[in-house]
Motif scaffolding. Structure first.
Motif, mmCIF file in Angstrom:
data_model
loop_
_atom_site.group_PDB
_atom_site.id
_atom_site.type_symbol
_atom_site.label_atom_id
_atom_site.label_comp_id
_atom_site.label_asym_id
_atom_site.label_seq_id
_atom_site.Cartn_x
_atom_site.Cartn_y
_atom_site.Cartn_z
ATOM 1 N N GLY A 187 -3.563 -5.113 4.059
ATOM 2 C CA GLY A 187 -4.607 -4.193 3.636
ATOM 3 C C GLY A 187 -4.052 -2.804 3.365
ATOM 4 N N ALA A 188 -4.785 -1.788 3.805
ATOM 5 C CA ALA A 188 -4.364 -0.406 3.563
ATOM 6 C C ALA A 188 -3.057 -0.075 4.267
ATOM 7 C CB ALA A 188 -5.457 0.559 4.002
ATOM 8 N N ASP A 189 -2.720 -0.843 5.316
ATOM 9 C CA ASP A 189 -1.487 -0.569 6.049
ATOM 10 C C ASP A 189 -0.244 -0.839 5.207
ATOM 11 O OD1 ASP A 189 -2.654 0.303 8.436
ATOM 12 O OD2 ASP A 189 -3.013 -1.762 9.073
ATOM 13 N N LYS A 190 -0.398 -1.583 4.135
ATOM 14 C CA LYS A 190 0.758 -1.852 3.273
ATOM 15 C C LYS A 190 1.268 -0.577 2.596
ATOM 16 C CE LYS A 190 -1.496 -3.034 -1.148
ATOM 17 N NZ LYS A 190 -2.683 -2.224 -0.893
ATOM 18 N N ASP A 191 0.431 0.445 2.558
ATOM 19 C CA ASP A 191 0.797 1.689 1.886
ATOM 20 C C ASP A 191 1.450 2.721 2.811
ATOM 21 O OD1 ASP A 191 -0.205 0.844 -0.603
ATOM 22 O OD2 ASP A 191 -2.247 1.358 0.014
ATOM 23 N N ARG A 192 1.614 2.369 4.069
ATOM 24 C CA ARG A 192 2.290 3.304 4.982
ATOM 25 C C ARG A 192 3.738 3.510 4.521
ATOM 26 N NH1 ARG A 192 -0.405 4.187 9.839
ATOM 27 N NH2 ARG A 192 -2.117 2.742 10.305
ATOM 28 N N LEU A 193 4.199 4.724 4.573
ATOM 29 C CA LEU A 193 5.573 5.046 4.168
ATOM 30 C C LEU A 193 6.498 4.866 5.356
ATOM 31 C CD1 LEU A 193 4.843 8.191 1.961
ATOM 32 C CD2 LEU A 193 5.059 5.791 1.252
ATOM 33 N N TRP A 194 6.706 3.609 5.726
ATOM 34 C CA TRP A 194 7.435 3.278 6.948
ATOM 35 C C TRP A 194 8.713 2.489 6.672
ATOM 36 C CZ3 TRP A 194 3.473 1.816 11.354
ATOM 37 C CH2 TRP A 194 2.759 2.963 11.712
ATOM 38 N N ARG A 195 9.209 2.565 5.464
ATOM 39 C CA ARG A 195 10.509 1.978 5.136
ATOM 40 C C ARG A 195 11.483 3.126 4.865
ATOM 41 N NH1 ARG A 195 12.194 0.023 -0.427
ATOM 42 N NH2 ARG A 195 14.236 -0.922 -0.138
ATOM 43 N N PHE A 196 12.688 2.984 5.398
ATOM 44 C CA PHE A 196 13.673 4.063 5.310
ATOM 45 C C PHE A 196 15.024 3.465 4.925
ATOM 46 C CE2 PHE A 196 10.553 4.748 8.640
ATOM 47 C CZ PHE A 196 10.010 5.976 8.307
ATOM 48 N N TYR A 197 15.722 4.135 4.025
ATOM 49 C CA TYR A 197 17.070 3.672 3.712
ATOM 50 C C TYR A 197 17.967 4.841 3.327
ATOM 51 C CZ TYR A 197 15.665 3.582 -1.319
ATOM 52 O OH TYR A 197 15.220 3.895 -2.590
ATOM 53 N N ILE A 198 19.280 4.603 3.419
ATOM 54 C CA ILE A 198 20.255 5.634 3.105
ATOM 55 C C ILE A 198 20.354 5.794 1.594
ATOM 56 C CG2 ILE A 198 22.670 6.341 3.291
ATOM 57 C CD1 ILE A 198 22.833 4.840 5.912
ATOM 58 N N LYS A 199 20.151 6.994 1.146
ATOM 59 C CA LYS A 199 20.158 7.294 -0.284
ATOM 60 C C LYS A 199 21.480 6.885 -0.927
ATOM 61 C CE LYS A 199 19.374 11.222 -3.417
ATOM 62 N NZ LYS A 199 19.117 12.677 -3.479
ATOM 63 N N ASP A 200 21.367 6.197 -2.064
ATOM 64 C CA ASP A 200 22.512 5.812 -2.903
ATOM 65 C C ASP A 200 23.437 4.790 -2.250
ATOM 66 O OD1 ASP A 200 21.684 7.566 -4.938
ATOM 67 O OD2 ASP A 200 22.781 9.236 -4.043
ATOM 68 N N ASN A 201 23.013 4.174 -1.163
ATOM 69 C CA ASN A 201 23.874 3.153 -0.556
ATOM 70 C C ASN A 201 23.697 1.837 -1.314
ATOM 71 O OD1 ASN A 201 24.467 0.824 1.441
ATOM 72 N ND2 ASN A 201 25.424 2.603 2.370
ATOM 73 N N PRO A 202 24.780 1.212 -1.792
ATOM 74 C CA PRO A 202 24.667 0.017 -2.620
ATOM 75 C C PRO A 202 24.249 -1.239 -1.861
ATOM 76 C CG PRO A 202 26.961 0.493 -2.193
ATOM 77 C CD PRO A 202 26.183 1.662 -1.663
ATOM 78 N N PHE A 203 24.201 -1.177 -0.524
ATOM 79 C CA PHE A 203 23.846 -2.356 0.249
ATOM 80 C C PHE A 203 22.369 -2.412 0.626
ATOM 81 C CE2 PHE A 203 28.369 -1.997 0.644
ATOM 82 C CZ PHE A 203 28.803 -3.312 0.527
ATOM 83 N N VAL A 204 21.575 -1.452 0.162
ATOM 84 C CA VAL A 204 20.128 -1.496 0.382
ATOM 85 C C VAL A 204 19.559 -2.701 -0.363
ATOM 86 C CG1 VAL A 204 17.966 -0.289 -0.155
ATOM 87 C CG2 VAL A 204 19.915 0.973 0.778
#
Length: 207
Positions: A187-204
């Protein structure tokens, strides 16, 4: 036996007893170590997702989630592992956060290999695609590190089988914040900004 650098091991539970969104960012850049019969494999965590069972329908521990029954490990004190199976074939590795009885956790979505888990290949189109990626997704990561249900509930602050080594914390300008993946059921919880990754890392796993 190669025991790694004991001075770098994260053994203080207070590192983990914070909200999942905070831990998800603190884990970026940290080294995940897997020890199998004295053979160490190390990877750098580059992508995470936070989940909070009390308020987040995407979390397995939420009362409305059909996987509620299998998420007991998220009720452990922060720093313990929560392992589950998806599609009947792939394991996913999570680290519980917060205090005991507060079901929160962080999914480790991707990591950068620091050893023999890459195979050099050739790409004429993208310089970043010069490796065969064994760890750029939660299922592939668990397969590469031989992580399975036998590690469920294990305490990373005391275990010799799987644990973390510390590294300097990343600055916010090196962390990308975005929506989590494959949780349309939430539902609305899918829009939470709760994913984080290292900028420009090719293994994301996915930009």
């Amino acid at each position: 036996m190669n025991e790694g650098n004991k001075n770098l091991r994260i053994i203080n539970p207070t590192f983990f007893t914070v909200h999942a969104t905070e831990l998800a960012q603190k884990l970026l850049g940290k080294i995940l170590v897997r020890n199998i019969n004295g053979q160490l494999t190390k990877v750098k965590i580059v992508e995470t997702e936070a989940y909070d069972g009390k308020i987040d329908r995407a979390c397995h521990a939420h009362k409305e989630n059909k996987s509620f029954w299998k998420a007991a490990a998220l009720n452990n004190r922060g720093g313990c592992a929560y392992i589950y199976l998806i599609y009947g074939i792939y394991y996913c590795f999570n680290i519980a956060s917060s205090g005991k009885g507060d079901p929160q956790g962080v999914l480790i979505r991707a990591a950068e290999p620091l050893g023999h888990h890459t195979i050099q290949v050739t790409s004429l189109h993208d310089e970043n695609k010069k490796f065969h990626y064994y760890t750029n997704g939660p299922g592939k990561l668990c397969r590469a590190l031989n992580i399975d249900i036998s590690l469920n509930h294990i305490d990373l602050t005391t275990s010799d089988s799987i644990y973390l080594e510390d590294q300097p914390e990343l600055s916010q300008d090196k962390i990308v914040v975005t929506k989590r993946i494959n949780i349309d059921y939430a539902g609305a919880d899918k829009d939470r900004l709760w994913r984080f990754y290292i900028k420009d890392n090719p293994f994301v796993s996915r930009k």
